[in-house]
Write an enzyme that holds these catalytic residues in place. Structure first.
Site, mmCIF file in Angstrom:
data_model
loop_
_atom_site.group_PDB
_atom_site.id
_atom_site.type_symbol
_atom_site.label_atom_id
_atom_site.label_comp_id
_atom_site.label_asym_id
_atom_site.label_seq_id
_atom_site.Cartn_x
_atom_site.Cartn_y
_atom_site.Cartn_z
ATOM 1 N N TYR A 147 45.820 23.147 33.141
ATOM 2 C CA TYR A 147 44.653 23.760 32.502
ATOM 3 C C TYR A 147 45.089 24.513 31.245
ATOM 4 O O TYR A 147 44.547 24.314 30.148
ATOM 5 C CB TYR A 147 43.966 24.708 33.477
ATOM 6 C CG TYR A 147 42.950 25.630 32.851
ATOM 7 C CD1 TYR A 147 41.836 25.128 32.184
ATOM 8 C CD2 TYR A 147 43.094 27.018 32.933
ATOM 9 C CE1 TYR A 147 40.898 25.975 31.605
ATOM 10 C CE2 TYR A 147 42.168 27.871 32.365
ATOM 11 C CZ TYR A 147 41.070 27.349 31.707
ATOM 12 O OH TYR A 147 40.145 28.191 31.132
ATOM 13 N N ILE A 206 43.393 37.772 49.814
ATOM 14 C CA ILE A 206 44.142 37.882 48.565
ATOM 15 C C ILE A 206 45.330 36.932 48.616
ATOM 16 O O ILE A 206 46.092 36.930 49.584
ATOM 17 C CB ILE A 206 44.647 39.329 48.361
ATOM 18 C CG1 ILE A 206 43.470 40.286 48.187
ATOM 19 C CG2 ILE A 206 45.586 39.412 47.167
ATOM 20 C CD1 ILE A 206 43.876 41.746 48.123
#
Length: 315
Positions: A147, A206
């Protein structure tokens, strides 16, 4: 002005549409809805300034040629992209095609019609922050994911069209943006995901140890930054950051949202090699060239986002 906005049905795009319409511009939205949603722009459909919503891809060169020829756009905000880091690692071809080749197709049309380009890049192109002055535009880049690599490649094409052809272009790198209309699942929506899970009574998960930090920018501040870059000659040929100027660890963010550390789980990171340990933005250039500064604090932004989700915001 006549404005084309790619990715206008997306999270940030939706707020850019709102500001452009409020300022009296004529807006065309091009979005393939791979990330965006028609519901995001539902309230604008009957607005006299929204000229057309085109459900199509930036990879459709024939359609792009028709749109530019017919409408003679004066300004193009290019937000349309594949934005998921994890997806880019699993399927780099799709991200490269959308983010790099798609950007080239947009640039070619803008060059033919002398249309200014505001290119939405990302803070994910940067290497980690090493001090408390924050990341400025001269900071080293490190494409730790396909990306980021696709965005860096597209940035270079955008700037090459400025230098080679004199086409007015600008690369903007907003830091981690959050707020109403962000999806409560998927990449980049850590604030929305945390709030949604908190309101449902679920634990907050998380990745890794949670010490990684993010500079979180409220979406309306981001939209002001994006729009202003289109109407300033001072940023032509430049790369410009925008962020809150304060970072927070994911652990601290989770506690801020849930209020109780016991409601937090740490899970194994899916792609730890693409994690950037510290992101902190230096926005001095945006302030100098665009007179832009963020207005919404993190606490106020979280409160606004929580209210939106509580009131039945899109999931």
């Amino acid at each position: 002005m006549k404005v084309l906005l790619t990715g206008g049905a997306g999270f940030i795009g939706r707020w850019v549409v709102k500001q452009l319409l409020n300022e009296g511009h004529q807006v065309w939205i091009l979005d393939d809805l791979s990330n965006g949603r028609e519901e995001n722009i539902k309230e604008f459909i009957n607005h006299p300034g929204l000229m057309e919503f085109i459900h199509d891809s930036i990879l459709n060169e024939t359609r792009l040629e028709e749109l530019f020829e017919k409408n003679q756009f004066q300004l193009c905000y290019h937000l349309g992209a594949s934005i998921n880091v994890q997806d880019s690692i699993d399927d780099p071809r799709t991200t490269f095609n959308n983010d790099t080749i798609g950007t080239f197709y947009i640039l070619e049309q803008c060059r033919k019609h002398d249309t200014k380009v505001v290119f939405m890049s990302t803070c994910m192109v940067y290497d980690r922050c090493t001090d408390e002055t924050g990341i400025n535009e001269e900071h080293p880049t490190k494409p730790a994911s396909p990306y980021a690599g696709a965005k860096v490649a597209a940035e270079n094409m955008v700037l090459s069209f400025y230098h080679a052809y004199g086409l007015p272009t600008v690369v903007i790198r907003p830091f981690n943006t959050y707020g109403p209309y962000q999806k409560t699942g998927g990449e980049g929506g850590v604030v929305a995901i945390f709030i949604n899970n908190h309101l449902k009574g679920d634990k907050l998960s998380i990745y890794g140890d949670g010490t990684q930090t993010r500079d979180l920018l409220y979406v309306e501040d981001c939209a002001r930054f994006v729009v202003s870059a289109g109407f300033s000659d001072a940023v032509n040929g430049e790369i410009v950051n925008a962020g809150l100027g304060k970072d927070i660890s994911i652990n601290e963010l989770a506690v801020l949202v849930t209020g109780d550390p016991k409601n937090i789980n740490h899970v194994e990171h899916i792609h730890p090699q693409s994690e950037i340990q510290k992101l902190l933005c230096n926005s001095k250039k945006a302030n100098r060239l665009l007179d832009w500064t963020p207005k919404v604090t993190l606490e106020e932004g979280i409160e606004r986002t929580m209210t939106w989700i509580q009131q039945g915001g899109l999931q």
